[in-house]
Structure formats: C-alpha cells, structure tokens
Motif scaffolding. Structure first.
Motif, PDB file in Angstrom:
ATOM      1  N   LYS A  60       0.787  -1.221   0.000  1.00 47.15           N
ATOM      2  CA  LYS A  60       0.000   0.000   0.000  1.00 47.15           C
ATOM      3  C   LYS A  60       0.828   1.285   0.000  1.00 47.15           C
ATOM      4  N   ARG A  61       2.158   1.194   0.023  1.00 46.11           N
ATOM      5  CA  ARG A  61       2.974   2.395  -0.054  1.00 46.11           C
ATOM      6  C   ARG A  61       3.441   2.651  -1.479  1.00 46.11           C
ATOM      7  N   TRP A  62       3.187   1.743  -2.373  1.00 50.10           N
ATOM      8  CA  TRP A  62       3.623   1.933  -3.744  1.00 50.10           C
ATOM      9  C   TRP A  62       2.903   3.106  -4.389  1.00 50.10           C
ATOM     10  N   VAL A  63       1.741   3.479  -3.862  1.00 52.39           N
ATOM     11  CA  VAL A  63       0.985   4.603  -4.423  1.00 52.39           C
ATOM     12  C   VAL A  63       1.796   5.887  -4.285  1.00 52.39           C
ATOM     13  N   VAL A  64       2.414   6.075  -3.122  1.00 57.86           N
ATOM     14  CA  VAL A  64       3.224   7.278  -2.905  1.00 57.86           C
ATOM     15  C   VAL A  64       4.486   7.220  -3.749  1.00 57.86           C
ATOM     16  N   GLU A  65       5.105   6.046  -3.839  1.00 56.26           N
ATOM     17  CA  GLU A  65       6.300   5.910  -4.672  1.00 56.26           C
ATOM     18  C   GLU A  65       5.976   6.193  -6.134  1.00 56.26           C
ATOM     19  N   GLN A  66       4.813   5.729  -6.596  1.00 57.42           N
ATOM     20  CA  GLN A  66       4.389   6.002  -7.967  1.00 57.42           C
ATOM     21  C   GLN A  66       4.132   7.492  -8.161  1.00 57.42           C
ATOM     22  N   ALA A  67       3.541   8.151  -7.163  1.00 60.03           N
ATOM     23  CA  ALA A  67       3.289   9.587  -7.259  1.00 60.03           C
ATOM     24  C   ALA A  67       4.603  10.358  -7.358  1.00 60.03           C
ATOM     25  N   PHE A  68       5.600   9.969  -6.539  1.00 56.63           N
ATOM     26  CA  PHE A  68       6.908  10.620  -6.642  1.00 56.63           C
ATOM     27  C   PHE A  68       7.518  10.394  -8.018  1.00 56.63           C
ATOM     28  N   GLY A  69       7.400   9.186  -8.537  1.00 57.58           N
ATOM     29  CA  GLY A  69       7.943   8.891  -9.867  1.00 57.58           C
ATOM     30  C   GLY A  69       7.289   9.726 -10.948  1.00 57.58           C
ATOM     31  N   CYS A  70       5.973   9.880 -10.879  1.00 57.20           N
ATOM     32  CA  CYS A  70       5.261  10.684 -11.880  1.00 57.20           C
ATOM     33  C   CYS A  70       5.588  12.166 -11.741  1.00 57.20           C
ATOM     34  N   LEU A  71       5.759  12.628 -10.502  1.00 53.65           N
ATOM     35  CA  LEU A  71       6.112  14.029 -10.311  1.00 53.65           C
ATOM     36  C   LEU A  71       7.507  14.321 -10.844  1.00 53.65           C
ATOM     37  N   LEU A  72       8.409  13.371 -10.717  1.00 55.70           N
ATOM     38  CA  LEU A  72       9.772  13.602 -11.180  1.00 55.70           C
ATOM     39  C   LEU A  72       9.899  13.531 -12.691  1.00 55.70           C
ATOM     40  N   ARG A  73       8.839  13.143 -13.389  1.00 58.42           N
ATOM     41  CA  ARG A  73       8.860  13.238 -14.850  1.00 58.42           C
ATOM     42  C   ARG A  73       8.786  14.686 -15.300  1.00 58.42           C
ATOM     43  N   TRP A  74       8.336  15.538 -14.406  1.00 56.73           N
ATOM     44  CA  TRP A  74       8.296  16.959 -14.710  1.00 56.73           C
ATOM     45  C   TRP A  74       9.712  17.489 -14.663  1.00 56.73           C
ATOM     46  N   ARG A  75      10.148  18.103 -15.703  1.00 58.59           N
ATOM     47  CA  ARG A  75      11.542  18.492 -15.869  1.00 58.59           C
ATOM     48  C   ARG A  75      12.058  19.399 -14.754  1.00 58.59           C
ATOM     49  N   ARG A  76      11.223  20.272 -14.290  1.00 60.78           N
ATOM     50  CA  ARG A  76      11.657  21.245 -13.294  1.00 60.78           C
ATOM     51  C   ARG A  76      11.876  20.613 -11.923  1.00 60.78           C
ATOM     52  N   LEU A  77      11.311  19.440 -11.688  1.00 63.54           N
ATOM     53  CA  LEU A  77      11.448  18.802 -10.379  1.00 63.54           C
ATOM     54  C   LEU A  77      12.587  17.793 -10.311  1.00 63.54           C
ATOM     55  N   VAL A  78      13.226  17.518 -11.424  1.00 64.54           N
ATOM     56  CA  VAL A  78      14.317  16.547 -11.408  1.00 64.54           C
ATOM     57  C   VAL A  78      15.440  17.034 -10.505  1.00 64.54           C
ATOM     58  N   ARG A  79      15.780  18.296 -10.634  1.00 66.39           N
ATOM     59  CA  ARG A  79      16.740  18.931  -9.731  1.00 66.39           C
ATOM     60  C   ARG A  79      16.031  20.084  -9.064  1.00 66.39           C
ATOM     61  N   ASP A  80      16.583  20.509  -7.959  1.00 66.18           N
ATOM     62  CA  ASP A  80      15.951  21.599  -7.233  1.00 66.18           C
ATOM     63  C   ASP A  80      16.557  22.922  -7.694  1.00 66.18           C
ATOM     64  N   PHE A  81      15.876  23.593  -8.602  1.00 63.96           N
ATOM     65  CA  PHE A  81      16.354  24.863  -9.125  1.00 63.96           C
ATOM     66  C   PHE A  81      15.861  26.049  -8.308  1.00 63.96           C
ATOM     67  N   GLU A  82      14.948  25.814  -7.412  1.00 65.70           N
ATOM     68  CA  GLU A  82      14.279  26.910  -6.708  1.00 65.70           C
ATOM     69  C   GLU A  82      15.121  27.394  -5.534  1.00 65.70           C
ATOM     70  N   ARG A  83      14.983  28.678  -5.233  1.00 70.52           N
ATOM     71  CA  ARG A  83      15.722  29.259  -4.123  1.00 70.52           C
ATOM     72  C   ARG A  83      14.989  29.067  -2.802  1.00 70.52           C
ATOM     73  N   LEU A  84      13.659  29.164  -2.841  1.00 68.77           N
ATOM     74  CA  LEU A  84      12.863  29.063  -1.621  1.00 68.77           C
ATOM     75  C   LEU A  84      12.123  27.728  -1.565  1.00 68.77           C
ATOM     76  N   PRO A  85      11.961  27.158  -0.362  1.00 70.66           N
ATOM     77  CA  PRO A  85      11.194  25.918  -0.238  1.00 70.66           C
ATOM     78  C   PRO A  85       9.728  26.093  -0.645  1.00 70.66           C
ATOM     79  N   SER A  86       9.171  27.271  -0.415  1.00 72.49           N
ATOM     80  CA  SER A  86       7.769  27.488  -0.795  1.00 72.49           C
ATOM     81  C   SER A  86       7.594  27.462  -2.312  1.00 72.49           C
TER      82      SER A  86
END
Length: 154
Positions: A91-117
């Motif tokens: 039942k935790r694979w859902v969160v792992e899958q969500a992280f995997g899908c979110l990391l397909r977004w190019r901007r989230l692969v590395r942390d380019f942002e200055r602020l955590p917000s």
C-alpha cells in the motif's frame, strides 16, 4: 549549510496529491510530519484517517502528536531485514508512484528553486498537471471494443 531538500507528500489512495511540504535535507522526517498533518491543509480532509509512512517517519514527536487524536492513525511499513533490492511495500507503492510521476516533470528533477515554498508550488503545479491528464481521455486512440470471437465449427 546543507545542500538539498526533502519533499514530503500526502496522497490519497489513487495517488493524487493532498498535502506537500518541502524542507532542508538535514531536517528529520519525523519532525516534519506533525507540521504537515496538523496544518490547515490537513483539516480540509476530514476523511483522512490512516497515514502510511516508511521507517524514517517513526519518532517520538510524531507519536506524541498523534496520540491525542482519534482521527489519525499512523501505520509504519518497511521491508524485512535481509531483503535486497527494491520491492514495493504493501500500500505504499501509491506514494512511490506519485513521486515517480512528479519527477517526470523536468523542473522537479533537480531543485532549481531558491525558496522551499517555490519548490512546494512547483510540486503542486506538476500534481495538477498529472490530475488533468488523468481526467481527460487520451487523444488519437479509439476506445477498444470487445468483440466476441466467432464460434468454432463443431
């Protein structure tokens, strides 16, 4: 100064993002979880009753915070000792899958942002993009219609 960030997410059973939090990499996961679950976003999900987490979220602060609440129950899951390699946990694979899908977004692969917000906002935008893509039917593909196979001549 610690370089890097941790992303903490709460999803529903289908993997849609409910709550997101971004912290520095040196902040303990168990210390972050009470802030995520006690904040205003968590109050807007009254049906949230079970929180499943991995071993990193097990600590005394989180247990004390959830002890007084009847509504939230914490379930910690981890792989058995001695098991090698990656195996999706129950039942935790859902969160792992969500992280995997979110990391397909190019901007989230590395942390380019200055602020955590800002980083948390990028996670929300990518989750919205994912939900919109899941809501609309795929373009260019016809729906598969089942056709009964012809009866064999006997």
């Amino acid at each position: 100064m610690v370089r890097g960030r941790n992303r903490h997410i709460v999803t529903d059973t289908q993997g849609s993002l409910l709550i997101v939090g971004v912290t520095a990499a040196n902040v303990d996961d168990g210390a972050t979880a009470p802030r995520l679950l006690a904040g205003p976003p968590a109050a807007s999900f009254p049906r949230l009753s079970v929180v499943r987490a991995d071993r990193e979220y097990r600590n005394r602060k989180l247990d004390e915070r959830l002890a007084g609440r009847d509504r939230l129950r914490l379930e910690i899951s981890w792989k058995p000792d001695g098991e090698e390699g990656f195996k999706p946990l129950k039942k935790r694979w859902v969160v792992e899958q969500a992280f995997g899908c979110l990391l397909r977004w190019r901007r989230l692969v590395r942390d380019f942002e200055r602020l955590p917000s800002t980083s948390a906002a990028m996670v929300k935008i990518s989750a919205i993009h994912r939900m919109v893509r899941r809501a609309r039917p795929p373009r260019g593909r016809k729906k598969y219609r089942y056709k009964r196979p012809p009866k064999a001549a006997a």
